[in-house]
Design a protein around this motif. Structure first.
Motif, PDB file in Angstrom:
ATOM      1  N   ARG A   1       0.875  -1.167   0.000  1.00 48.99           N
ATOM      2  CA  ARG A   1       0.000   0.000   0.000  1.00 48.99           C
ATOM      3  C   ARG A   1       0.914   1.219   0.000  1.00 48.99           C
ATOM      4  NH1 ARG A   1      -2.518  -4.514  -1.114  1.00 48.99           N
ATOM      5  NH2 ARG A   1      -4.748  -4.447  -0.652  1.00 48.99           N
TER       6      ARG A   1
ATOM      7  N   ASN B   1      -4.236   5.565   4.316  1.00 48.62           N
ATOM      8  CA  ASN B   1      -4.918   4.445   3.681  1.00 48.62           C
ATOM      9  C   ASN B   1      -5.211   4.641   2.199  1.00 48.62           C
ATOM     10  OD1 ASN B   1      -5.444   2.456   5.954  1.00 48.62           O
ATOM     11  ND2 ASN B   1      -6.213   4.357   6.862  1.00 48.62           N
TER      12      ASN B   1
ATOM     13  N   GLY C   1      -7.547   2.841  -2.677  1.00 45.88           N
ATOM     14  CA  GLY C   1      -7.003   2.473  -1.378  1.00 45.88           C
ATOM     15  C   GLY C   1      -7.632   1.235  -0.791  1.00 45.88           C
TER      16      GLY C   1
END
Length: 500
Positions: free
Chosen positions: A299, A344, A372
């Motif tokens: 991420r 996020n 996300g």
């Protein structure tokens, strides 16, 4: 300024704010604005919206901001004395409040002061800059103003160090800077400037109750060629993200200093190897380093900033915060939720206000995920994934007086194959542009345009991301001295698809 003295700050017009900032607004000059009166005492973190529980999506909209803005506290140090003497305004020139006023003027809802460090700078931040930030928050409450710095990352180029908004935020930054910033020690300490020290810093930050955010600045500005890395390397990003995946979360996709060509300089200050459409090569190259990191399932997000020091009209290479580059975060007007969005990946970025809203969703088997987020689909059912891209063009003119038009939108996908055995890997050969869409390919829904595309028979974990441009370039070309206003792009962060 009687209207301000009477407490009517919410009624100050844009023209008044620009005039105030343009004459070199200083906190000393602004002192009458922070006089008595209970109306001036309430800070934004006590606003009603901040009492909503964390993770609650109610009230979230796209809010533009900038996490890399310099003030007059980006100065220099006279090291002939002990302790060193700090000299304000040697590098960046504007008071903190001026940046906040201009951020508001150019449509930002949140911003961050990120001044350079130096020997004993942690003390300057604590004793001088932070009180000015507190005053600026009261003067310009419409802009959430984060505390932090341009962190002198051990063994690497600069990074955003964003501190969560809480009562001990000043002490927290002082602790992190004084312990780990490579330039804070006086005299110099070579042990501060190692990759091991950077990993130690990130592990320490990860274990804090109030977790900061760390985002790399102008990551390939020191690169000397395409894929010929300088201060920041793929190995360092991977090791840092492994050490603190919820703290070390990305890099600037579009660096600041975008106004460089307006004064004969390089876009972004990238003098050794250029940007591409105003974006760092790590982001702009399809199948490049960003895609390599995403292909591991990381991420890892991109942002866009001003890196404002001195405006180009005063001989600098910068736009004001929000004048050219914007980072949009899906969040409430709430310090904690803005940070949650950045952490996020609820982020998309644009230059030149090419668009004002962007939503990317992946749907299938009755489920849906946005940027996300991850959608999980089962192989036991038909695994087509429906991609929807929804964007809103600018209604009016941008801050150059232009009416930019989106000429094309690209859908980019790549496979997620898991952690790479090669920490220096900087390509993802599975990444490709699967759709190029022009005006004939999107339909109007209200004030938005919508594109739909089906990914057929998805059999492996993957991600999808979007970019768009005002140009006719199939891929962003290396930048020269053209006006940045003639070369506009937007990028989404990815949505993930997990196949089980």
């Amino acid at each position: 300024m009687k209207d301000i003295e009477d407490g009517e700050r919410s009624r100050v017009s844009r023209r008044q704010l620009v005039k105030y900032a343009g004459v070199g607004a200083t906190l000393a000059a602004a002192s009458p604005m922070v006089g008595g009166g209970a109306a001036w005492a309430r800070d934004d973190d006590r606003a009603e919206g901040n009492r909503e529980r964390r993770g609650d999506s109610r009230g979230r909209v796209w809010r533009a901001g900038d996490h890399h803005v310099h003030s007059e506290y980006s100065g220099e140090f006279d090291t002939s004395t002990n302790p060193p003497k700090f000299i304000k305004g040697a590098d960046a020139v504007y008071p903190i409040v001026t940046n906040a006023i201009m951020a508001k003027n150019f449509g930002l809802r949140w911003a961050m002061c990120t001044d350079h460090g130096g020997p004993t700078h942690s003390k300057v931040n604590l004793e001088q800059a932070y009180p000015d930030l507190l005053r600026s928050r009261r003067l310009v409450p419409e802009v959430l103003q984060f505390w932090g710095m341009e962190f002198d990352a051990p063994a690497m180029d600069h990074h955003t160090l964003m501190i969560p908004r809480h009562d001990d935020e000043a002490k927290m930054l002082h602790d992190l800077e004084s312990r780990f910033a490579k330039l804070d020690a006086f005299p110099k300490d070579p042990a501060r400037d190692t990759e091991a020290k950077m990993v130690e810093f990130l592990k320490y930050a990860k274990d804090l109750r109030q977790k900061p955010l760390v985002i790399a600045h102008h990551a390939s500005r020191s690169a000397t060629g395409l894929g010929v890395w300088g201060q920041d390397t793929p190995r360092e990003f991977r090791n840092g993200n492994n050490a603190a995946p919820n703290v070390y979360v990305g890099f600037e996709g579009a660096p600041g200093h975008q106004a460089g060509p307006l004064n004969g300089g390089a876009r972004g200050g990238y003098g050794s190897h250029p940007t591409y459409g105003g974006y760092d090569q790590m982001t702009a190259r399809v199948g490049g380093l960003w895609d390599s990191l995403l292909g591991e399932g990381r991420r890892w997000w991109i942002t866009a900033t001003s890196d404002s020091h001195v405006h180009w009209t005063r001989g600098g290479s910068d736009f004001w915060p929000g004048e050219y580059s914007k980072t949009y975060v899906l969040a409430r007007q709430d310090y904690a939720d803005i940070m949650d969005g950045l952490r996020n990946g609820r982020i998309w970025v644009t230059t030149g206000d090419l668009i004002t809203s962007l939503d990317l969703t992946a749907g299938g088997q009755g489920k849906e995920a946005a940027v996300g987020e991850t959608i999980t689909v089962s192989r036991r059912q038909r695994t087509d994934v429906e991609i929807e891209i929804r964007f809103r063009p600018l209604d009016g003119v941008n801050h150059n007086g232009d009416r930019p038009e989106v000429r094309r939108v690209d859908l980019i996908v790549g496979e997620i194959t898991g952690p790479s055995a090669d920490l220096d890997a900087d390509t993802n050969p599975t990444t490709r542009v699967v759709g190029r869409f022009g005006p004939r390919d999107w339909r109007k829904q209200g004030d938005h345009y919508v594109i739909k595309h089906t990914l057929r028979d998805v059999q492996t974990d993957m991600y999808a991301r979007v970019r768009g441009t005002s140009t006719d370039e199939a891929e962003p070309l290396a930048d020269g001295k053209e006006s940045p206003w003639e070369d506009l792009w937007f990028y989404s962060n990815p949505v993930f698809v997990h196949v089980r």
